[in-house]
Each structure stands twice: as structure tokens, then as C-alpha cells.
Design a protein around this motif. Structure first.
Motif, PDB file in Angstrom:
ATOM      1  N   LEU A  50       8.681  19.851  90.667  1.00 56.73           N
ATOM      2  CA  LEU A  50      10.103  20.164  90.698  1.00 56.73           C
ATOM      3  C   LEU A  50      10.842  19.147  91.565  1.00 56.73           C
ATOM      4  O   LEU A  50      10.423  18.858  92.690  1.00 56.73           O
ATOM      5  CB  LEU A  50      10.333  21.570  91.250  1.00 56.73           C
ATOM      6  N   PRO A  51      11.948  18.599  91.082  1.00 56.67           N
ATOM      7  CA  PRO A  51      12.676  17.607  91.881  1.00 56.67           C
ATOM      8  C   PRO A  51      13.381  18.255  93.068  1.00 56.67           C
ATOM      9  O   PRO A  51      13.732  19.441  93.037  1.00 56.67           O
ATOM     10  CB  PRO A  51      13.688  17.033  90.888  1.00 56.67           C
ATOM     11  N   ASN A  52      13.574  17.472  94.107  1.00 58.98           N
ATOM     12  CA  ASN A  52      14.329  17.930  95.268  1.00 58.98           C
ATOM     13  C   ASN A  52      15.815  17.778  94.978  1.00 58.98           C
ATOM     14  O   ASN A  52      16.317  16.662  94.808  1.00 58.98           O
ATOM     15  CB  ASN A  52      13.939  17.133  96.512  1.00 58.98           C
ATOM     16  N   LEU A  53      16.503  18.900  94.889  1.00 57.15           N
ATOM     17  CA  LEU A  53      17.925  18.916  94.548  1.00 57.15           C
ATOM     18  C   LEU A  53      18.669  19.785  95.557  1.00 57.15           C
ATOM     19  O   LEU A  53      18.084  20.720  96.125  1.00 57.15           O
ATOM     20  CB  LEU A  53      18.128  19.465  93.138  1.00 57.15           C
ATOM     21  N   SER A  54      19.933  19.506  95.744  1.00 58.07           N
ATOM     22  CA  SER A  54      20.749  20.229  96.723  1.00 58.07           C
ATOM     23  C   SER A  54      21.798  21.071  95.999  1.00 58.07           C
ATOM     24  O   SER A  54      22.762  20.530  95.464  1.00 58.07           O
ATOM     25  CB  SER A  54      21.439  19.248  97.668  1.00 58.07           C
ATOM     26  N   PRO A  55      21.617  22.385  95.971  1.00 57.98           N
ATOM     27  CA  PRO A  55      22.599  23.233  95.272  1.00 57.98           C
ATOM     28  C   PRO A  55      23.928  23.279  96.015  1.00 57.98           C
ATOM     29  O   PRO A  55      23.962  23.316  97.247  1.00 57.98           O
ATOM     30  CB  PRO A  55      21.926  24.603  95.245  1.00 57.98           C
ATOM     31  N   GLU A  56      24.995  23.273  95.250  1.00 59.02           N
ATOM     32  CA  GLU A  56      26.329  23.445  95.823  1.00 59.02           C
ATOM     33  C   GLU A  56      26.841  24.860  95.621  1.00 59.02           C
ATOM     34  O   GLU A  56      27.609  25.374  96.428  1.00 59.02           O
ATOM     35  CB  GLU A  56      27.302  22.442  95.189  1.00 59.02           C
ATOM     36  N   THR A  57      26.425  25.518  94.534  1.00 59.38           N
ATOM     37  CA  THR A  57      26.812  26.904  94.273  1.00 59.38           C
ATOM     38  C   THR A  57      25.583  27.693  93.868  1.00 59.38           C
ATOM     39  O   THR A  57      24.711  27.190  93.158  1.00 59.38           O
ATOM     40  CB  THR A  57      27.867  27.011  93.152  1.00 59.38           C
ATOM     41  N   ILE A  58      25.500  28.927  94.344  1.00 61.60           N
ATOM     42  CA  ILE A  58      24.411  29.845  94.008  1.00 61.60           C
ATOM     43  C   ILE A  58      25.038  31.100  93.418  1.00 61.60           C
ATOM     44  O   ILE A  58      25.976  31.666  93.992  1.00 61.60           O
ATOM     45  CB  ILE A  58      23.571  30.193  95.247  1.00 61.60           C
ATOM     46  N   THR A  59      24.525  31.524  92.269  1.00 58.81           N
ATOM     47  CA  THR A  59      25.081  32.678  91.564  1.00 58.81           C
ATOM     48  C   THR A  59      24.015  33.752  91.416  1.00 58.81           C
ATOM     49  O   THR A  59      22.989  33.535  90.771  1.00 58.81           O
ATOM     50  CB  THR A  59      25.596  32.273  90.178  1.00 58.81           C
TER      51      THR A  59
END
Length: 323
Positions: A50-59
Motif C-alpha cells: 500500500l502506498p504512503n498517502l496523506s488523507p485530507e478528508t476522512i468520511t
């Protein structure tokens, strides 16, 4: 990737769960033993990819549980391929950075049928028995639950939970690799306990109902969803062999019978809040669950019957209170 420490630290803050917390590391290790589950290394590889990604919104409070944020096409393909490595996805849907996981079940439909009838979850400690990958756990958290403990003995579902947790990053929600029989006896710790799609898989429905009762504090609420048949008090279907191609279906009561079972198991004020026949729009094969699904489990000439000739799946949801 598989790290429960932050969740275990949360349990230290809840006196009713602190004792269970001491035995949990050994239970978790047993539930995720590579000696027992040969596919675990492959699933762990999928998690590691899984790539390392930075979420901006969580639903967490809409039909598609998920996250959004910056991602490029290479990362999106990497994410898609890693998540596909955890096939089949049964409960959802999820949406991670634009990758839509179209699960076998539209679990959001089940949530919509019960969410307005149950006691508000804000501030409550919640148990979800047989939670799968944890879709409903996240919806419970989105409804304001203080802590959500999901339990499911299927290690693939636990791996799927950790794939989601990588981006949702919420240590108040956990999916533990165990069944209800692994809970401490008479735990009496949860404000709300859910058991959805489990009762008909139990050889002893009363043992299951009593275990659910014993998980709850006094005044706690049970939400029970299970298969039912039409009919009156005392009637129960016991399939001779398979039911809807499932070999582990033992007892399917009428709603009147199920209400009587709840009372006999020590619950008060059981209330039927929904009865719905499952459709092939709610449970179906998808790109994320490519095996047979409900359409293949029904009589091709009469969708109101299973392939074996029993009444097609109808599901009832009850709420009840522990005195």
C-alpha cells in the motif's frame, strides 16, 4: 502494519475493559498465526504494498466510508493493485483516494434500515460481533461512538481492516481476530452490542444470545439482525443440508419465535424494527468479489426460493435491552 498497541492503550482508559486488555495480545497472536492460516504472508505482502498517502478528508458518516487526498496515477494503480490483493471484499463500500471498493454487500443499506431506530451511539462503547472488515464499525464511529471493538475470526477481514486503518488512522476502532466465544465471561462492558448475520450460523442460538447479553452492561442495547421465515410463534426452519448454498445454517426462526427467544435469553422490551427480503442489488458479485453471490443461490425460476427450495433470504432486525 499490523499493530494494535494504540488500541490496547485506549483500553487501559476504560476500567471495564482493562482486565481483558491483559489477555488480548496472546489472543490476537493466536488469531493471526501463520501456522493456522497459510495465506497470511500473501495478505501481509499486499498490506506492505500500500502506498504512503496523506488523507485530507476522512468520511465515516456516509455510504462510502473512506478518505480523499492528493494521489498521482502511479500511486492510484499501486493502491488499486494492493487492495485487490485482499480479494474478496464482502462488506462495504469503501472509497480510498478515488479507488472505489464495490463490495459484495451494500452494507450501507443495512445501516440505513437501523440507524434511526437504535439508541444514539454518541459516547458509547460498542461491540460488533462478526464485523467482517469493519464497515459497520466505521459507521458506528462516524455516529459518535467512543470506542468500537469489532470481532471476527476470519484473518482476511482483519487484513482488510488494517488496509483501511492505514489511511483512516483512528485507534478507537479495532477489528480483532476472534469470535464471541473468546470474550471474557460476563464481561458486561459495552453500552451497545451488534450481532448482524451471525445467529443462524450458531449451532446453539440461545448460547449466542446469552453471550451477547453478557457482553452488555445493565441497560445496554442489543441490535440483532438475522435470517427469518414467515410464520407464527414457535415456528423454526432447520435446513436439512444447505440453505442458499450455505452449509453452516442451523436455525431460522419466525419473528415471533425470535422475539420469544430474546425474552427467554433475558432481554427485555424486544422490538422488531425491520424485515427485508435480500435482493440481488444488495448482495451481488462485483469486480471486488468475483465469486458466486445471491443470484446463484436462488432458484433461477423463482427468486422467492433458494436453490434448495426454501424461502429466499429475509432478514429481521430487533433491538432489545439488558435489564
Amino acid at each position: 502494519m499490523i499493530d494494535y498497541q494504540a488500541f490496547l492503550n485506549r483500553l487501559d482508559e476504560i476500567p471495564e475493559l482493562a482486565n481483558w486488555r491483559q489477555s488480548l495480545p496472546a489472543q490476537i497472536a493466536a488469531g493471526l498465526s501463520e501456522d493456522r492460516y497459510g495465506d497470511l504472508p500473501r495478505w501481509k505482502d499486499a498490506l506492505a504494498a500500500l502506498p504512503n498517502l496523506s488523507p485530507e478528508t476522512i468520511t465515516l458518516d456516509r455510504s462510502r466510508v473512506g478518505v480523499d487526498g492528493p494521489i498521482n496515477e502511479e500511486q492510484r494503480q499501486q493502491l488499486h493493485d494492493a487492495l485487490k490483493g485482499l480479494h474478496p471484499w464482502r462488506k462495504g463500500p469503501y472509497d480510498l483516494f478515488g479507488v472505489h471498493i464495490d463490495t459484495e454487500w451494500r452494507s450501507d443499506w443495512k445501516w440505513d434500515r437501523l440507524k434511526d431506530a437504535i439508541a444514539p451511539l454518541a459516547g458509547r462503547n460498542v461491540l460488533d460481533v462478526g464485523c467482517g472488515s469493519g464497515y459497520h464499525c466505521w459507521r458506528m464511529r462516524g455516529a459518535g461512538a467512543n470506542l468500537v471493538v469489532g470481532i471476527d475470526p476470519t484473518p482476511l477481514f482483519v487484513m482488510q481492516y488494517f488496509a483501511l486503518q492505514k489511511y483512516l488512522c483512528d485507534n478507537t476502532v479495532a477489528v480483532l481476530p476472534m469470535g464471541i466465544e473468546h470474550l471474557p465471561e460476563k464481561l458486561q462492558a459495552f453500552d451497545t452490542t451488534f450481532s448482524m448475520g451471525i445467529l443462524y450460523h450458531r449451532r446453539s442460538p440461545f448460547d449466542h444470545l446469552i453471550a451477547l447479553r453478557d457482553s452488555l452492561r445493565r441497560g445496554g442495547q442489543l441490535i440483532l439482525e438475522t435470517l427469518v421465515i414467515e410464520g407464527g410463534p414457535g415456528q423454526v426452519l432447520v435446513p436439512e443440508d444447505r440453505y442458499s448454498k450455505m452449509g453452516n445454517v442451523w436455525f431460522i426462526p419466525t419473528t415471533d419465535t425470535l422475539e420469544a427467544w430474546l425474552k427467554k435469553a433475558g432481554f427485555k422490551s424486544p422490538q422488531l424494527i425491520d424485515v427485508s427480503q435480500t435482493t440481488c442489488e444488495e448482495q451481488r458479485s462485483t469486480d471486488w468479489m468475483t465469486f458466486h453471490s445471491l443470484a446463484e443461490f436462488l432458484n433461477p425460476e423463482d427468486s422467492n426460493q433458494t436453490i434448495e427450495g426454501y424461502p429466499a433470504p429475509r432478514r429481521a432486525t430487533f433491538i432489545a435491552e439488558k435489564p
